[in-house]
Design a protein around this motif. Structure first.
Motif, mmCIF file in Angstrom:
data_model
loop_
_atom_site.group_PDB
_atom_site.id
_atom_site.type_symbol
_atom_site.label_atom_id
_atom_site.label_comp_id
_atom_site.label_asym_id
_atom_site.label_seq_id
_atom_site.Cartn_x
_atom_site.Cartn_y
_atom_site.Cartn_z
ATOM 1 N N CYS A 179 -4.417 10.399 -55.034
ATOM 2 C CA CYS A 179 -5.635 11.216 -55.076
ATOM 3 C C CYS A 179 -6.329 11.146 -53.718
ATOM 4 O O CYS A 179 -6.390 10.086 -53.100
ATOM 5 C CB CYS A 179 -6.548 10.677 -56.182
ATOM 6 N N VAL A 180 -6.845 12.270 -53.262
ATOM 7 C CA VAL A 180 -7.614 12.306 -52.020
ATOM 8 C C VAL A 180 -9.056 12.696 -52.336
ATOM 9 O O VAL A 180 -9.298 13.602 -53.131
ATOM 10 C CB VAL A 180 -6.989 13.274 -50.981
ATOM 11 N N LEU A 181 -10.001 11.970 -51.747
ATOM 12 C CA LEU A 181 -11.425 12.243 -51.923
ATOM 13 C C LEU A 181 -11.953 12.844 -50.632
ATOM 14 O O LEU A 181 -11.780 12.247 -49.553
ATOM 15 C CB LEU A 181 -12.200 10.964 -52.262
ATOM 16 N N LEU A 182 -12.577 13.995 -50.750
ATOM 17 C CA LEU A 182 -13.127 14.677 -49.582
ATOM 18 C C LEU A 182 -14.638 14.749 -49.697
ATOM 19 O O LEU A 182 -15.177 15.046 -50.762
ATOM 20 C CB LEU A 182 -12.528 16.077 -49.455
ATOM 21 N N GLY A 183 -15.306 14.475 -48.577
ATOM 22 C CA GLY A 183 -16.757 14.531 -48.589
ATOM 23 C C GLY A 183 -17.331 13.794 -47.405
ATOM 24 O O GLY A 183 -16.615 13.117 -46.658
ATOM 25 N N PRO A 184 -18.638 13.894 -47.217
ATOM 26 C CA PRO A 184 -19.287 13.258 -46.069
ATOM 27 C C PRO A 184 -19.282 11.745 -46.195
ATOM 28 O O PRO A 184 -19.108 11.199 -47.298
ATOM 29 C CB PRO A 184 -20.717 13.814 -46.133
ATOM 30 N N PRO A 185 -19.486 11.035 -45.070
ATOM 31 C CA PRO A 185 -19.582 9.572 -45.127
ATOM 32 C C PRO A 185 -20.764 9.146 -45.996
ATOM 33 O O PRO A 185 -21.745 9.872 -46.146
ATOM 34 C CB PRO A 185 -19.796 9.175 -43.663
ATOM 35 N N GLY A 186 -20.653 7.952 -46.573
ATOM 36 C CA GLY A 186 -21.765 7.410 -47.339
ATOM 37 C C GLY A 186 -21.864 7.894 -48.764
ATOM 38 O O GLY A 186 -22.915 7.756 -49.398
ATOM 39 N N VAL B 58 -2.100 5.563 -54.242
ATOM 40 C CA VAL B 58 -2.762 5.607 -52.933
ATOM 41 C C VAL B 58 -3.939 6.559 -53.044
ATOM 42 O O VAL B 58 -3.800 7.683 -53.526
ATOM 43 C CB VAL B 58 -1.802 6.083 -51.825
ATOM 44 N N PHE B 59 -5.096 6.087 -52.603
ATOM 45 C CA PHE B 59 -6.287 6.918 -52.541
ATOM 46 C C PHE B 59 -6.625 7.132 -51.069
ATOM 47 O O PHE B 59 -6.642 6.178 -50.288
ATOM 48 C CB PHE B 59 -7.453 6.253 -53.272
ATOM 49 N N ALA B 60 -6.843 8.361 -50.728
ATOM 50 C CA ALA B 60 -7.161 8.684 -49.337
ATOM 51 C C ALA B 60 -8.539 9.312 -49.278
ATOM 52 O O ALA B 60 -9.060 9.809 -50.284
ATOM 53 C CB ALA B 60 -6.114 9.646 -48.774
ATOM 54 N N ALA B 61 -9.132 9.292 -48.108
ATOM 55 C CA ALA B 61 -10.438 9.914 -47.906
ATOM 56 C C ALA B 61 -10.423 10.701 -46.615
ATOM 57 O O ALA B 61 -9.720 10.352 -45.654
ATOM 58 C CB ALA B 61 -11.544 8.858 -47.870
ATOM 59 N N SER B 62 -11.196 11.765 -46.600
ATOM 60 C CA SER B 62 -11.311 12.597 -45.409
ATOM 61 C C SER B 62 -12.628 13.352 -45.476
ATOM 62 O O SER B 62 -13.169 13.593 -46.559
ATOM 63 C CB SER B 62 -10.142 13.586 -45.323
ATOM 64 N N ASN B 63 -13.142 13.704 -44.312
ATOM 65 C CA ASN B 63 -14.365 14.511 -44.260
ATOM 66 C C ASN B 63 -14.075 15.992 -44.454
ATOM 67 O O ASN B 63 -14.987 16.776 -44.708
ATOM 68 C CB ASN B 63 -15.096 14.303 -42.920
ATOM 69 N N GLU B 64 -12.796 16.374 -44.312
ATOM 70 C CA GLU B 64 -12.468 17.797 -44.412
ATOM 71 C C GLU B 64 -11.007 17.972 -44.819
ATOM 72 O O GLU B 64 -10.178 17.082 -44.653
ATOM 73 C CB GLU B 64 -12.726 18.500 -43.074
ATOM 74 N N VAL B 65 -10.721 19.157 -45.372
ATOM 75 C CA VAL B 65 -9.354 19.504 -45.740
ATOM 76 C C VAL B 65 -8.557 19.745 -44.453
ATOM 77 O O VAL B 65 -9.045 20.412 -43.538
ATOM 78 C CB VAL B 65 -9.337 20.775 -46.610
ATOM 79 N N PRO B 66 -7.332 19.216 -44.363
ATOM 80 C CA PRO B 66 -6.554 19.420 -43.135
ATOM 81 C C PRO B 66 -6.187 20.891 -42.944
ATOM 82 O O PRO B 66 -5.739 21.558 -43.877
ATOM 83 C CB PRO B 66 -5.304 18.567 -43.368
ATOM 84 N N GLY B 67 -6.399 21.387 -41.721
ATOM 85 C CA GLY B 67 -6.077 22.773 -41.417
ATOM 86 C C GLY B 67 -4.762 22.930 -40.677
ATOM 87 O O GLY B 67 -4.216 24.028 -40.591
#
Length: 387
Positions: A40-47, A146-155
């Motif tokens: 699962c990937v979680l996308l969103g701003p820090p904090g 595996v859980f991943a995090a990102s501030n944005e969807v990869p383009g």
């Protein structure tokens, strides 16, 4: 740990919900991921509690945990372990994987899409096959999720393959204004626990989930009506231009079965389709999926009003009533409010009204009417009256 596993997993989810306000749907999706053995990937701003949520999940699961913040300068030995110098002196090239990702059961990779090709290529096989090549050996990895995090969807198209390995895509945002007071209270409790160094009592063991995964095929039985409804949803999703490969269509069945297992059900039903809201390829598609899936869910819950709705409001009605009273005092207190302050309070009222609309009881209807009166009075008598 004498209670059945699915009951202890529910307790684990409730424990997370008590600690992380307004994250009920995210928590449900994380639980489905670990039961199904998917990523699962979680996308969103820090904090927005992404890393804290995964750390706490791993602690409650008594899982071997690995976490790393990736950059394009990250080297493979930081993730997969350094070269074993003793073996290298004897002419054998292998890595010392002790305490590193290949030996972890739950993994959190922050900013995963910023890593370099050397890391990504090794991750692809590990995520898909739970194998890691070290020298001439292929190691079996005990990885659950595996859980991943990102501030944005990869383009970047070169990242499509790694993004595709994360079956669930979850948006994690800052909380709405009406959660603010309770957010502070729970945050203080967590800070006190961390400062005191109080460990959490594990509710399940990762080995139990591994055993569940090995026998999970027995739960992959679906009725004709369920599969027919699923087929219709898949065709609707594809008709809207949302790419959904046959591979992902099949893998989604594991998530439906995991959702049923968490509820203690032997068979899937339409409530499990909520996970389809989280298979988007870019965030613009989230609203389209909501429009396709939500009517199916609404029809199901009208027929089964006793069933708990995933993602239901994580704050009590009386807490919302207190927030309405607080905003009313600000609006009618006589103090001069700036445009930004006024807009903030009216926006909060709008969010509360929307939240109340999803609660099916008389008290919620009463509060909803009170919010409407406050909004109407503000627009009629305030500076907006001149517009």
């Amino acid at each position: 740990m004498s209670a059945p596993l699915h009951e202890r997993l529910r307790l684990l989810a409730h424990s997370l919900e008590r600690q992380f306000l307004g994250k009920d749907e995210i928590i449900r999706l994380l639980m489905i991921a670990v039961v199904a053995g998917e990523h699962c990937v979680l996308l969103g701003p820090p904090g927005t509690a992404k890393s804290a949520l995964i750390r706490t999940l791993a602690e409650l699961m008594q899982a071997r945990y690995f976490e790393y913040l990736l950059t394009r300068f990250t080297e493979p030995n930081e993730i997969f372990g350094p070269v074993d110098i003793g073996a290298f002196r004897e002419g054998v090239y292998r890595r010392n994987t002790s305490g590193m990702l290949p030996e972890a059961e739950v993994v959190f990779l922050d900013e995963v899409f910023k890593s370099n090709s050397a890391i990504l290529n090794a991750l692809l096989t590990l995520l898909n096959e739970r194998k890691f090549a070290s020298g001439g050996q292929v190691l079996r990895c005990p990885l659950i999720s595996v859980f991943a995090a990102s501030n944005e969807v990869p383009g970047d198209e070169t990242l499509t393959a790694i993004f595709d390995r994360f079956l669930l895509r979850v948006q994690s945002d800052n909380l709405d204004a009406y959660h603010f007071s309770e957010l502070l209270q729970r945050g203080i409790q967590q800070e006190i626990r961390h400062m005191a160094g109080e460990p959490l009592r594990p509710l399940v063991a990762a080995r139990e989930l591994a055993e569940l995964g090995r026998g999970f095929g027995a739960r992959m039985n679906f009725g004709d009506a369920f599969l027919s409804a699923y087929k219709g949803l898949v065709f609707q999703i594809r008709a809207e231009g949302i790419s959904l490969s046959d591979r992902r269509v099949v893998k989604m069945l594991k998530l439906f079965a995991a959702s049923a297992y968490l509820d203690g059900r032997q068979t899937t039903d339409a409530s499990d389709f909520f996970v389809l809201k989280h298979i988007w390829n870019n965030q613009d598609q989230a609203a389209i999926l909501e429009g396709i899936v939500q009517p199916v869910l609404e029809a199901f819950f009208r027929e089964h009003p006793d069933r708990r709705r995933v993602g239901a409001l994580g704050v009590g009605v009386e807490a919302l009533a207190a927030e309405i009273d607080r905003i009313r005092q600000i609006l009618t207190g006589g103090a001069s409010l700036g445009d930004v302050q006024l807009f903030s309070q009216l926006k909060a009222l709008g969010e509360i009204k929307q939240a109340l609309a999803g609660i099916n009881d008389a008290r919620a209807r009463e509060l909803e009417a009170r919010v409407s009166q406050l909004l109407e009075a503000s627009f009629r008598s305030g500076r907006f009256a001149q517009i």
